[in-house]
Design a protein around this motif. Structure first.
Motif, PDB file in Angstrom:
ATOM      1  N   LEU A 114       6.536   8.033   1.233  1.00  0.00           N
ATOM      2  CA  LEU A 114       6.207   6.310   1.066  1.00  0.00           C
ATOM      3  C   LEU A 114       7.894   6.054   0.738  1.00  0.00           C
ATOM      4  CD1 LEU A 114       3.363   6.921  -1.633  1.00  0.00           C
ATOM      5  CD2 LEU A 114       3.372   6.319   1.029  1.00  0.00           C
ATOM      6  N   ALA A 115       8.635   5.386   1.722  1.00  0.00           N
ATOM      7  CA  ALA A 115       9.565   5.248   1.690  1.00  0.00           C
ATOM      8  C   ALA A 115       9.779   3.783   2.695  1.00  0.00           C
ATOM      9  CB  ALA A 115      10.293   6.052   2.777  1.00  0.00           C
ATOM     10  N   HIS A 116      10.400   2.915   3.336  1.00  0.00           N
ATOM     11  CA  HIS A 116      10.893   1.685   3.297  1.00  0.00           C
ATOM     12  C   HIS A 116      11.193   2.346   4.563  1.00  0.00           C
ATOM     13  CE1 HIS A 116      11.736  -2.730   4.161  1.00  0.00           C
ATOM     14  NE2 HIS A 116      12.745  -1.681   4.761  1.00  0.00           N
ATOM     15  N   GLN A 117      11.309   3.140   4.914  1.00  0.00           N
ATOM     16  CA  GLN A 117      11.372   3.837   6.473  1.00  0.00           C
ATOM     17  C   GLN A 117      10.165   3.440   6.944  1.00  0.00           C
ATOM     18  OE1 GLN A 117      12.770   8.046   7.088  1.00  0.00           O
ATOM     19  NE2 GLN A 117      12.379   7.836   9.442  1.00  0.00           N
ATOM     20  N   PRO A 153       8.708   4.356  -6.298  1.00  0.00           N
ATOM     21  CA  PRO A 153       7.524   4.201  -7.228  1.00  0.00           C
ATOM     22  C   PRO A 153       7.825   2.912  -6.999  1.00  0.00           C
ATOM     23  CG  PRO A 153       9.579   4.514  -8.366  1.00  0.00           C
ATOM     24  CD  PRO A 153       9.840   4.879  -6.884  1.00  0.00           C
ATOM     25  N   HIS A 154       7.971   1.662  -6.496  1.00  0.00           N
ATOM     26  CA  HIS A 154       6.779   0.800  -6.062  1.00  0.00           C
ATOM     27  C   HIS A 154       5.821   0.837  -5.230  1.00  0.00           C
ATOM     28  CE1 HIS A 154       6.521  -4.326  -4.453  1.00  0.00           C
ATOM     29  NE2 HIS A 154       6.488  -3.318  -2.680  1.00  0.00           N
ATOM     30  N   TYR A 155       5.993   1.610  -4.011  1.00  0.00           N
ATOM     31  CA  TYR A 155       5.315   1.545  -3.399  1.00  0.00           C
ATOM     32  C   TYR A 155       4.136   2.540  -3.916  1.00  0.00           C
ATOM     33  CZ  TYR A 155       8.206   0.462   0.459  1.00  0.00           C
ATOM     34  OH  TYR A 155       9.111  -0.581   1.497  1.00  0.00           O
ATOM     35  N   GLU A 156       4.385   3.715  -4.845  1.00  0.00           N
ATOM     36  CA  GLU A 156       3.546   4.399  -5.189  1.00  0.00           C
ATOM     37  C   GLU A 156       2.395   3.697  -6.020  1.00  0.00           C
ATOM     38  OE1 GLU A 156       4.578   7.665  -7.813  1.00  0.00           O
ATOM     39  OE2 GLU A 156       5.158   8.632  -6.425  1.00  0.00           O
ATOM     40  N   GLU A 157       3.064   2.583  -6.605  1.00  0.00           N
ATOM     41  CA  GLU A 157       2.147   1.334  -7.094  1.00  0.00           C
ATOM     42  C   GLU A 157       1.929   0.148  -6.830  1.00  0.00           C
ATOM     43  OE1 GLU A 157       0.678  -0.260 -10.499  1.00  0.00           O
ATOM     44  OE2 GLU A 157       1.753   1.571 -11.016  1.00  0.00           O
ATOM     45  N   LEU A 187      -3.950  -0.793  -5.031  1.00  0.00           N
ATOM     46  CA  LEU A 187      -5.550  -1.003  -3.991  1.00  0.00           C
ATOM     47  C   LEU A 187      -5.879  -0.107  -4.230  1.00  0.00           C
ATOM     48  CD1 LEU A 187      -2.851  -1.526  -1.090  1.00  0.00           C
ATOM     49  CD2 LEU A 187      -3.610  -3.434  -1.364  1.00  0.00           C
ATOM     50  N   ALA A 188      -5.949   1.093  -4.450  1.00  0.00           N
ATOM     51  CA  ALA A 188      -7.005   1.802  -4.965  1.00  0.00           C
ATOM     52  C   ALA A 188      -7.914   1.634  -6.027  1.00  0.00           C
ATOM     53  CB  ALA A 188      -6.460   3.966  -4.775  1.00  0.00           C
ATOM     54  N   TRP A 189      -7.693   0.358  -6.995  1.00  0.00           N
ATOM     55  CA  TRP A 189      -8.612   0.119  -7.587  1.00  0.00           C
ATOM     56  C   TRP A 189      -9.533  -0.876  -7.639  1.00  0.00           C
ATOM     57  CZ3 TRP A 189      -8.146  -4.860  -9.971  1.00  0.00           C
ATOM     58  CH2 TRP A 189      -8.600  -5.180 -10.894  1.00  0.00           C
ATOM     59  N   CYS A 211      -5.881   7.023  -2.519  1.00  0.00           N
ATOM     60  CA  CYS A 211      -4.464   7.224  -2.325  1.00  0.00           C
ATOM     61  C   CYS A 211      -4.338   8.644  -3.188  1.00  0.00           C
ATOM     62  CB  CYS A 211      -3.532   6.222  -2.636  1.00  0.00           C
ATOM     63  SG  CYS A 211      -3.638   5.838  -4.594  1.00  0.00           S
ATOM     64  N   TYR A 212      -3.762   9.447  -2.539  1.00  0.00           N
ATOM     65  CA  TYR A 212      -3.002  10.952  -3.132  1.00  0.00           C
ATOM     66  C   TYR A 212      -1.618  11.068  -3.478  1.00  0.00           C
ATOM     67  CZ  TYR A 212      -3.154  16.272  -5.331  1.00  0.00           C
ATOM     68  OH  TYR A 212      -2.543  17.055  -5.473  1.00  0.00           O
ATOM     69  N   LEU A 213      -1.434  10.652  -4.809  1.00  0.00           N
ATOM     70  CA  LEU A 213       0.149  10.822  -4.678  1.00  0.00           C
ATOM     71  C   LEU A 213       0.297  11.877  -4.819  1.00  0.00           C
ATOM     72  CD1 LEU A 213      -0.006   7.181  -7.168  1.00  0.00           C
ATOM     73  CD2 LEU A 213       0.666   8.058  -4.365  1.00  0.00           C
ATOM     74  N   GLY A 214       1.439  12.703  -3.602  1.00  0.00           N
ATOM     75  CA  GLY A 214       1.901  13.895  -4.202  1.00  0.00           C
ATOM     76  C   GLY A 214       2.001  14.825  -2.840  1.00  0.00           C
ATOM     77  N   TYR A 215       2.271  16.074  -2.774  1.00  0.00           N
ATOM     78  CA  TYR A 215       1.884  16.496  -1.830  1.00  0.00           C
ATOM     79  C   TYR A 215       0.909  17.979  -1.498  1.00  0.00           C
ATOM     80  CZ  TYR A 215       2.914  19.046   2.893  1.00  0.00           C
ATOM     81  OH  TYR A 215       2.591  19.137   4.098  1.00  0.00           O
ATOM     82  N   ASP A 216       0.324  17.758  -1.136  1.00  0.00           N
ATOM     83  CA  ASP A 216      -1.084  18.881  -0.849  1.00  0.00           C
ATOM     84  C   ASP A 216      -1.529  19.166   0.535  1.00  0.00           C
ATOM     85  OD1 ASP A 216      -3.862  20.044  -0.370  1.00  0.00           O
ATOM     86  OD2 ASP A 216      -4.005  19.499  -2.779  1.00  0.00           O
ATOM     87  N   GLU A 217      -0.592  20.316   1.540  1.00  0.00           N
ATOM     88  CA  GLU A 217      -0.951  20.672   2.869  1.00  0.00           C
ATOM     89  C   GLU A 217      -2.124  20.397   3.117  1.00  0.00           C
ATOM     90  OE1 GLU A 217       0.140  22.237   6.388  1.00  0.00           O
ATOM     91  OE2 GLU A 217       1.508  21.705   4.917  1.00  0.00           O
TER      92      GLU A 217
END
Length: 238
Positions: A92-95, A123-127, A132-134, A142-148
């Motif tokens: 979750l980055a500007h790039q 943090p801006h994109y996570e929020e 949006l999910a709400w 959305c699932y915030l984190g990493y889960d292979e």
């Protein structure tokens, strides 16, 4: 001198992407080449991937529909075979073009799609994703984190894989997505341009969708074309 895609080898010779080395790289342009990245087709294989609820291949795609239903259930999305499911596995980055997703989210959701996003980062994109999910509960997850294992389930369950990166030296996610039968929709930059051939309805050629103008409008325009193609099941399967 090597980098990870032919297009990126050209891009880094410009001030925009050269990180103040563009002059040197232009001087050494005869020695500069881009060697396209690849993925391990044994490691990423929907015929053998144990993370999937049902394994499948390009010869028999019925298992992919089961994986879509499984992903919808797991993420709390509405159970719908006909709703186009868009997946994203990303930092979750500007790039990575999250500003396009944030700016176009309301119009995007009006098209009737579902969206499943896995990632972590700024943090801006996570929020923004939490909001949006709400707001679109049952259609935006959305699932915030990493889960292979979850990332593989998203590749397998998604109909479309969205990758609107502002720049991308090569990118692996679009290659993994294609391996799992999720059609990529990308911004034409770096290795995304080299690996995703935009579908041409007149010649029936291509393996994905792409937009050249980095804007929410450009992304949505191509998405609407992709959704038209999605509604034609024989075309989409082909």
């Amino acid at each position: 001198i090597t980098t990870v895609s032919p297009s990126y080898a050209n891009e880094i010779q410009s001030p925009t992407f050269g990180e103040r080395l563009d002059g040197l790289l232009r001087c050494r342009s005869k020695d500069l080449t881009g060697i396209l990245n690849g993925i391990d087709n044994t490691l990423y294989d929907p015929e053998t991937d144990l993370a999937l609820s049902l394994r499948y291949s390009y010869r028999e795609l019925s298992g992919k529909q089961v994986c879509k239903q499984d992903l919808q259930k797991y993420l709390g999305l509405e159970q719908s075979e006909n709703a186009p499911l868009i997946g994203m596995v990303t930092r979750l980055a500007h790039q990575k073009g999250l500003d396009l997703l944030e700016g176009a989210a309301d119009e995007l959701m009006r098209t009737g799609v579902q969206l499943a996003v896995l990632g972590s980062g700024e943090p801006h994109y996570e929020e923004a994703l939490r909001r949006l999910a709400w707001r679109y509960e049952g259609r935006f997850a959305c699932y915030l984190g990493y889960d292979e294992p979850l990332s593989r389930r998203i590749y397998a369950g998604a109909d479309i894989f969205l990758m609107p990166s502002r720049f991308e030296p090569c990118g692996l996610s679009q290659l993994i997505a294609m391996r799992y039968g999720a059609i990529p929709l990308v911004h034409e930059t770096g290795g995304l341009r080299d690996t995703v051939r935009p579908y041409n309805q007149f010649t029936d050629e291509g393996n994905g969708f792409s937009f050249s103008n980095y804007s929410a409008h450009g992304m949505l325009y191509v998405l609407n074309f992709a959704l038209q193609c999605f509604s034609d099941k024989p075309l989409w399967e082909r």
